[in-house]
Design a protein around this motif. Structure first.
Motif, PDB file in Angstrom:
ATOM      1  N   ASN A 115       0.824  -1.214   0.000  1.00 51.95           N
ATOM      2  CA  ASN A 115       0.000   0.000   0.000  1.00 51.95           C
ATOM      3  C   ASN A 115       0.858   1.264   0.000  1.00 51.95           C
ATOM      4  O   ASN A 115       0.557   2.232  -0.690  1.00 51.95           O
ATOM      5  CB  ASN A 115      -0.960   0.013   1.187  1.00 51.95           C
ATOM      6  N   ARG A 116       1.926   1.237   0.783  1.00 57.89           N
ATOM      7  CA  ARG A 116       2.840   2.392   0.825  1.00 57.89           C
ATOM      8  C   ARG A 116       3.500   2.618  -0.538  1.00 57.89           C
ATOM      9  O   ARG A 116       3.614   3.754  -1.002  1.00 57.89           O
ATOM     10  CB  ARG A 116       3.899   2.156   1.896  1.00 57.89           C
ATOM     11  N   ILE A 117       3.881   1.542  -1.187  1.00 56.64           N
ATOM     12  CA  ILE A 117       4.503   1.660  -2.512  1.00 56.64           C
ATOM     13  C   ILE A 117       3.490   2.153  -3.538  1.00 56.64           C
ATOM     14  O   ILE A 117       3.816   2.997  -4.383  1.00 56.64           O
ATOM     15  CB  ILE A 117       5.134   0.318  -2.934  1.00 56.64           C
ATOM     16  N   LYS A 118       2.263   1.665  -3.465  1.00 64.00           N
ATOM     17  CA  LYS A 118       1.219   2.137  -4.388  1.00 64.00           C
ATOM     18  C   LYS A 118       1.002   3.635  -4.228  1.00 64.00           C
ATOM     19  O   LYS A 118       0.840   4.357  -5.225  1.00 64.00           O
ATOM     20  CB  LYS A 118      -0.100   1.392  -4.140  1.00 64.00           C
ATOM     21  N   MET A 119       1.013   4.120  -2.991  1.00 63.68           N
ATOM     22  CA  MET A 119       0.864   5.567  -2.743  1.00 63.68           C
ATOM     23  C   MET A 119       2.056   6.352  -3.306  1.00 63.68           C
ATOM     24  O   MET A 119       1.901   7.460  -3.791  1.00 63.68           O
ATOM     25  CB  MET A 119       0.699   5.850  -1.253  1.00 63.68           C
ATOM     26  N   PHE A 120       3.235   5.765  -3.243  1.00 65.47           N
ATOM     27  CA  PHE A 120       4.428   6.398  -3.797  1.00 65.47           C
ATOM     28  C   PHE A 120       4.334   6.453  -5.317  1.00 65.47           C
ATOM     29  O   PHE A 120       4.618   7.481  -5.937  1.00 65.47           O
ATOM     30  CB  PHE A 120       5.682   5.629  -3.361  1.00 65.47           C
ATOM     31  N   LEU A 121       3.900   5.358  -5.923  1.00 68.79           N
ATOM     32  CA  LEU A 121       3.839   5.301  -7.382  1.00 68.79           C
ATOM     33  C   LEU A 121       2.698   6.100  -7.968  1.00 68.79           C
ATOM     34  O   LEU A 121       2.817   6.704  -9.024  1.00 68.79           O
ATOM     35  CB  LEU A 121       3.748   3.839  -7.845  1.00 68.79           C
ATOM     36  N   HIS A 122       1.561   6.115  -7.265  1.00 70.97           N
ATOM     37  CA  HIS A 122       0.357   6.806  -7.764  1.00 70.97           C
ATOM     38  C   HIS A 122      -0.240   7.636  -6.620  1.00 70.97           C
ATOM     39  O   HIS A 122      -1.257   7.254  -6.031  1.00 70.97           O
ATOM     40  CB  HIS A 122      -0.679   5.782  -8.248  1.00 70.97           C
ATOM     41  N   PRO A 123       0.342   8.784  -6.312  1.00 68.57           N
ATOM     42  CA  PRO A 123      -0.067   9.550  -5.133  1.00 68.57           C
ATOM     43  C   PRO A 123      -1.510  10.067  -5.152  1.00 68.57           C
ATOM     44  O   PRO A 123      -2.086  10.311  -4.129  1.00 68.57           O
ATOM     45  CB  PRO A 123       0.912  10.717  -5.080  1.00 68.57           C
ATOM     46  N   MET A 124      -2.115  10.209  -6.297  1.00 70.43           N
ATOM     47  CA  MET A 124      -3.466  10.770  -6.366  1.00 70.43           C
ATOM     48  C   MET A 124      -4.559   9.712  -6.382  1.00 70.43           C
ATOM     49  O   MET A 124      -5.715  10.027  -6.389  1.00 70.43           O
ATOM     50  CB  MET A 124      -3.614  11.656  -7.605  1.00 70.43           C
ATOM     51  N   LYS A 125      -4.199   8.442  -6.448  1.00 69.85           N
ATOM     52  CA  LYS A 125      -5.214   7.397  -6.536  1.00 69.85           C
ATOM     53  C   LYS A 125      -5.700   6.997  -5.180  1.00 69.85           C
ATOM     54  O   LYS A 125      -5.090   6.963  -4.204  1.00 69.85           O
ATOM     55  CB  LYS A 125      -4.684   6.190  -7.284  1.00 69.85           C
TER      56      LYS A 125
END
Length: 138
Positions: A128-138
């Motif tokens: 989840n942390r990596i997803k937020m890093f890769l796609h901060p607006m999603k």
């Protein structure tokens, strides 16, 4: 005082890798199963990032807690023996990490560090942390 004799310690140290470590392979596996595609060990980028997302201009470094001195981890401490050797060596690693990240930012890249101990705890939270890093607006 070291619990191992000099020959055994030398043998142990010679087996430590800088690429394709167990934490790095585990993280790559997690990312791949989540549908991410990436490149690894891009030598043309500062610091030779472990995982590279070229289209997103984002990189992930997978750092060992000891070798890169993770401040929030028990493993990220300087050994009690031979401090005069270890302190400068580990400090150079930290300086090299900081320089690489600074250069990446100057080149328009974003960087994230994932610590070895984070991979061992919760894969879901880390993903989840990596997803937020890769796609901060999603």
């Amino acid at each position: 005082m070291d619990k191992l004799d000099a020959n055994r310690r030398s043998e142990n140290m010679s087996k430590i890798r800088s690429k394709n470590t167990a934490p790095e392979i585990l993280l790559r596996s997690l990312l791949h199963r989540a549908g991410y595609r990436f490149r690894i060990h891009r030598k043309d980028l500062p610091g030779t990032p472990d995982i590279v997302f070229p289209n997103l201009r984002k990189v992930i470094f997978v750092h060992g807690c000891f070798w890169h001195q993770h401040p929030d981890c028990r493993e990220g401490r300087v050994p009690g023996s031979r401090r005069e050797y270890w302190q400068p060596k580990l400090a150079r690693n930290q300086e090299r990490d900081a320089t690489a990240i600074k250069q990446l930012i100057q080149q328009g890249w974003n960087a994230m560090t994932v610590w070895e101990c984070e991979i061992e705890i919760s894969h879901e939270d880390l993903l989840n942390r990596i997803k937020m890093f890769l796609h901060p607006m999603k």
